[in-house]
Design a protein around this motif. Structure first.
Motif, short mmCIF file in Angstrom:
data_model
loop_
_atom_site.label_atom_id
_atom_site.label_comp_id
_atom_site.label_asym_id
_atom_site.label_seq_id
_atom_site.Cartn_x
_atom_site.Cartn_y
_atom_site.Cartn_z
N ILE A 132 43.69 44.73 45.26
CA ILE A 132 43.88 45.97 46.00
C ILE A 132 44.55 45.69 47.34
N PHE A 152 45.63 47.48 51.31
CA PHE A 152 45.45 48.52 52.32
C PHE A 152 46.75 48.58 53.10
N SER A 159 45.81 53.80 56.90
CA SER A 159 46.06 53.03 55.68
C SER A 159 45.79 53.86 54.43
N THR A 160 46.47 53.51 53.38
CA THR A 160 46.23 54.07 52.06
C THR A 160 45.90 52.91 51.12
N THR A 161 45.01 53.15 50.17
CA THR A 161 44.59 52.10 49.25
C THR A 161 45.49 52.08 48.03
N THR A 162 46.02 50.92 47.70
CA THR A 162 46.93 50.78 46.58
C THR A 162 46.63 49.47 45.85
N PHE A 163 47.56 48.97 45.06
CA PHE A 163 47.27 47.75 44.30
C PHE A 163 48.55 46.95 44.10
N LYS A 216 52.24 56.81 48.76
CA LYS A 216 52.05 55.61 47.95
C LYS A 216 53.40 55.28 47.32
N GLY A 231 45.94 42.63 51.75
CA GLY A 231 45.45 42.69 50.39
C GLY A 231 44.34 41.70 50.11
#
Length: 203
Positions: free
Chosen positions: A29, A31, A47-51, A90, A196
């Motif tokens: 994941i 940030f 921040s946005t959570t992504t991968f 995103k 990450g």
């Protein structure tokens, strides 16, 4: 773009000629945030959570040092809130890092840390806007007429633990150095930032 991907595939194939080359998978994941600056003024998004997920090769150049090229599907973006309205970006890139990694042996396996440049190509993305009551989702576009420029480049750092069975735990940080903004002026510069946490396996 096709020529670039072909050259990356060839580079991975060439590494197979090295007896001390291993391969691995890594994902986790992230940030992500966006940093915008104009003159002496700098503003960061939330921040946005992504991968991110992908493959890498580890080419030993000495007992403790290796070169790690990789190819990842990597998320970036940011979150903005103002006047009761929230916009969450995103964006997803094909990212190619090349790190110089130093390995420190330990009883459980080892510790590693490294740094190197990356280049990334924007593929797709979404922005979700909400005022608390209504929400709307739209595609993010890349290119000369898009929301963001296609190419992002910068440096990334990695660190973590490698266990004797090949299992990996690590952290990483991407520091974007290129202006990805596409507002048609040079007054505002927007850059990617991603912290990450990852897990993986080296074969």
């Amino acid at each position: 773009m096709k020529k670039f991907l072909l050259s990356i595939c060839c580079a991975f194939a060439v590494t197979s000629a090295f007896s001390q080359t291993t391969y691995g998978v890594r994902g986790g994941i992230g940030f992500a945030s966006l940093s915008s600056s104009s003159g002496n003024l700098s503003v960061g998004s939330g921040s946005t959570t992504t991968f991110a997920a992908g493959l890498f090769a580890d080419v030993k150049t000495s007992t403790n040092v290796s070169i790690q090229p990789g190819i990842y599907y990597a998320g970036k973006g940011g979150n903005y809130k103002s006047g009761g309205v929230e916009a969450d970006f995103k964006t997803y890139y094909l990212q190619v890092p090349v790190n110089v990694v130093y390995h420190v042996p330990a009883t459980f396996g080892g510790v590693y840390f490294g740094v190197g440049p990356y280049v990334a190509f924007g593929l797709n993305g979404k922005v979700k806007a909400s005022d608390g009551t209504n929400s709307e989702s739209m595609d993010v576009t890349f290119g000369s007429d898009g929301d963001f420029k296609r190419v992002d480049a910068g440096f990334n750092g990695i660190a973590g633990f490698e266990f004797k069975n090949g299992f990996l735990l690590g952290i990483n940080y991407d520091l974007g150095l290129t202006d990805i903004g596409n507002d048609g002026t040079a007054e505002v510069s927007t850059k990617n930032r991603v912290f990450g946490i990852s897990a993986g396996f080296k074969f």
